[in-house]
Design an enzyme around this catalytic site. Structure first.
Site, short mmCIF file in Angstrom:
data_model
loop_
_atom_site.label_atom_id
_atom_site.label_comp_id
_atom_site.label_asym_id
_atom_site.label_seq_id
_atom_site.Cartn_x
_atom_site.Cartn_y
_atom_site.Cartn_z
N TYR A 270 15.93 29.92 8.33
CA TYR A 270 14.84 30.71 8.91
C TYR A 270 14.87 30.73 10.43
CZ TYR A 270 12.70 30.44 4.26
OH TYR A 270 12.44 30.54 2.92
N MET B 24 11.41 24.37 2.86
CA MET B 24 10.61 23.60 1.91
C MET B 24 11.48 22.86 0.90
SD MET B 24 7.57 24.83 -0.65
CE MET B 24 6.68 25.70 0.63
N LYS C 260 0.85 -1.21 0.00
CA LYS C 260 0.00 0.00 0.00
C LYS C 260 0.88 1.25 0.00
CE LYS C 260 -0.25 -0.22 5.06
NZ LYS C 260 -1.09 -0.62 6.22
N ARG D 259 -10.82 0.17 14.58
CA ARG D 259 -10.87 0.91 13.31
C ARG D 259 -11.96 0.23 12.48
NH1 ARG D 259 -4.55 1.89 11.67
NH2 ARG D 259 -4.98 -0.06 10.56
C1 LIG Z 1 -0.35 -1.61 6.86
C2 LIG Z 1 -0.95 -2.88 7.31
C3 LIG Z 1 -0.17 -4.03 7.49
C4 LIG Z 1 1.34 -4.02 7.41
O1 LIG Z 1 1.84 -3.48 8.60
P1 LIG Z 1 3.43 -3.37 8.88
O2 LIG Z 1 3.51 -2.93 10.29
O3 LIG Z 1 3.93 -2.35 7.92
O4 LIG Z 1 4.01 -4.71 8.64
C5 LIG Z 1 -0.81 -5.21 7.78
N1 LIG Z 1 -2.15 -5.26 7.92
C6 LIG Z 1 -2.94 -4.17 7.79
C7 LIG Z 1 -4.40 -4.31 7.97
C8 LIG Z 1 -2.36 -2.95 7.50
O5 LIG Z 1 -3.15 -1.87 7.38
#
Ligand SMILES: *Cc1c(COP(=O)(O)O)cnc(C)c1O
Length: 374
Positions: A266, A314, A38, A136
């Site tokens: 800055y 930036m 992802k 969640r």
């Molecule tokens: C992102 C995610 C993972 C992977 O998690 P890591 O800690 O990066 O290994 C696994 N399961 C779900 C549902 C996730 O959202």
């Protein structure tokens, strides 16, 4: 240094990704492994990362939303893909047409998938998700018995196949994760009573997969560890035999000498404690360099570590290089493999009060990616 080298570049070692998956599989030993790609493969590029992880022995891919899954298919990835984060009008028709496995987090979602399967005249492959305490998504515990019965009814009717049952841990403590595993076991028992026999049972992401064998079941979902970054802020990837795949590099575009007392960047939060050379490096928070790390993080130039002087802007950072003869064109490594003496993504995470995940996933658009080591 070549003048043609990009100003800002993330070099991704696909061999490191492949070997990390091999190492993880050997250490974890589950029958099945999701490589999670992802968020553009945690900033490393979803498609090349997916191919490298599959070459290393992952047999499935995981992504958050359907757009990510469909993009992998469009790019010719044929491995099984699971997507688990959907809004109420998610395009399950497209998912079914492209053989995307669907994480189902509510009875309403199950109904939507069933309707899409009926429209397509095909069986949708789903993984039912139970909320074991992360709060969640996932079917809530009070709705779980009804959800598994409804899923079993849909299975009998031929509209879905429940290929998996899964949940996700909070990582709060080993005790909290164990309590979630207990809740997961109760959910699995309920699913079995309803007549479900999922091929893939998965709870652990990288952290638990590496440290809590009880959470491994027959499948794990590995994200950050695939990229060679530690899931724990207090443990280095090398402890697990992992090598970071990404090196973020740039180069020096200007050098100047300033007198003792002169302020830099800055707000003049840095003043030179003595006469010093400065090197200007054209990466900033727009490129993913956290402003929070202003005055705290280090970079490596010519094998030596030097601190950031003052604020991250930036587009640029200023490095206090003392008297070390840094020249325009010298390579600057912001982070990479700490075994090679350069700062790690974990070092940056500590400097910015965040986690390695955020350091690699937030690289900006101007950072080009170059792939090596296939
Ligand atoms: C992102 C995610 C993972 C992977 O998690 P890591 O800690 O990066 O290994 C696994 N399961 C779900 C549902 C996730 O959202």
């Amino acid at each position: 240094m070549s003048e043609q080298a990009p100003l800002r570049e993330a070099v991704v070692d696909l061999g490191a990704i492949r070997r990390n998956v091999e190492t993880l599989r050997a250490a974890i030993g589950t029958e099945h492994t999701f490589a999670v790609v992802k968020a553009n493969g945690y900033g490393h590029g979803a498609v090349p990362s997916a191919r490298a992880a599959l070459a290393g022995g992952a047999d499935r891919l995981g992504v958050a939303d359907l757009a990510e899954a469909l993009e992998l298919r469009d790019e010719g990835i044929t491995a099984p893909i699971l997507s688990w984060l959907h809004d109420s009008d998610a395009d399950f028709d497209a998912a079914i047409a492209d053989d995307i496995e669907i994480g189902v987090s509510s009875i309403d979602q199950l109904d939507s998938v069933v309707q899409a399967a009926q429209r397509a005249g095909r069986t949708a492959v789903i993984h039912l998700k139970l909320d074991t305490g992360l709060s969640r998504n996932g079917v809530t515990p009070d709705a779980w018995a009804a959800a598994v019965r409804a899923a079993r009814a849909a299975e009998t009717a031929g509209t879905v196949r429940v290929a998996g049952v899964f949940s996700h841990l909070s990582g709060t403590s080993p005790e909290a994760d164990t309590a979630q595993a207990d809740a997961f076991d109760r959910g699995l028992a309920e699913a079995a009573r309803a007549g479900l026999d999922p091929e893939f049972v998965h709870l652990a992401a990288s952290g638990a997969a590496l440290t809590l064998p009880r959470t491994r079941y027959n499948t794990v979902r590995l994200g950050i560890s695939v990229y060679g970054i530690s899931p724990f802020s207090d443990r280095e990837p090398s402890e697990f035999g992992l090598r970071p795949a990404m090196t973020l590099r740039s180069r020096v575009v200007a050098v100047r000498r300033i007198p003792e007392g002169q302020g830099v960047s800055y707000g003049h939060t840095y003043r030179a404690p003595e006469d010093t050379d400065l090197a200007l490096v054209p990466v900033g928070y727009a490129d993913g360099v956290p402003r929070q790390a202003s005055g705290r993080a280090e970079v490596s130039i010519g094998g030596t570590r030097h601190p950031i002087a003052g604020r991250v802007a930036m587009d640029q950072i200023v490095i206090a290089v003392a008297d070390s003869h840094v020249a325009v064109g010298d390579e600057v490594v912001l982070f990479g493999d700490p075994e090679q003496g350069v700062p790690s993504a974990e070092d940056w995470a500590r400097a910015a009060d965040t986690i390695g995940y955020e350091i690699v996933t937030r690289l900006g658009r101007r950072v080009t990616r170059r792939y090596v080591g296939e």
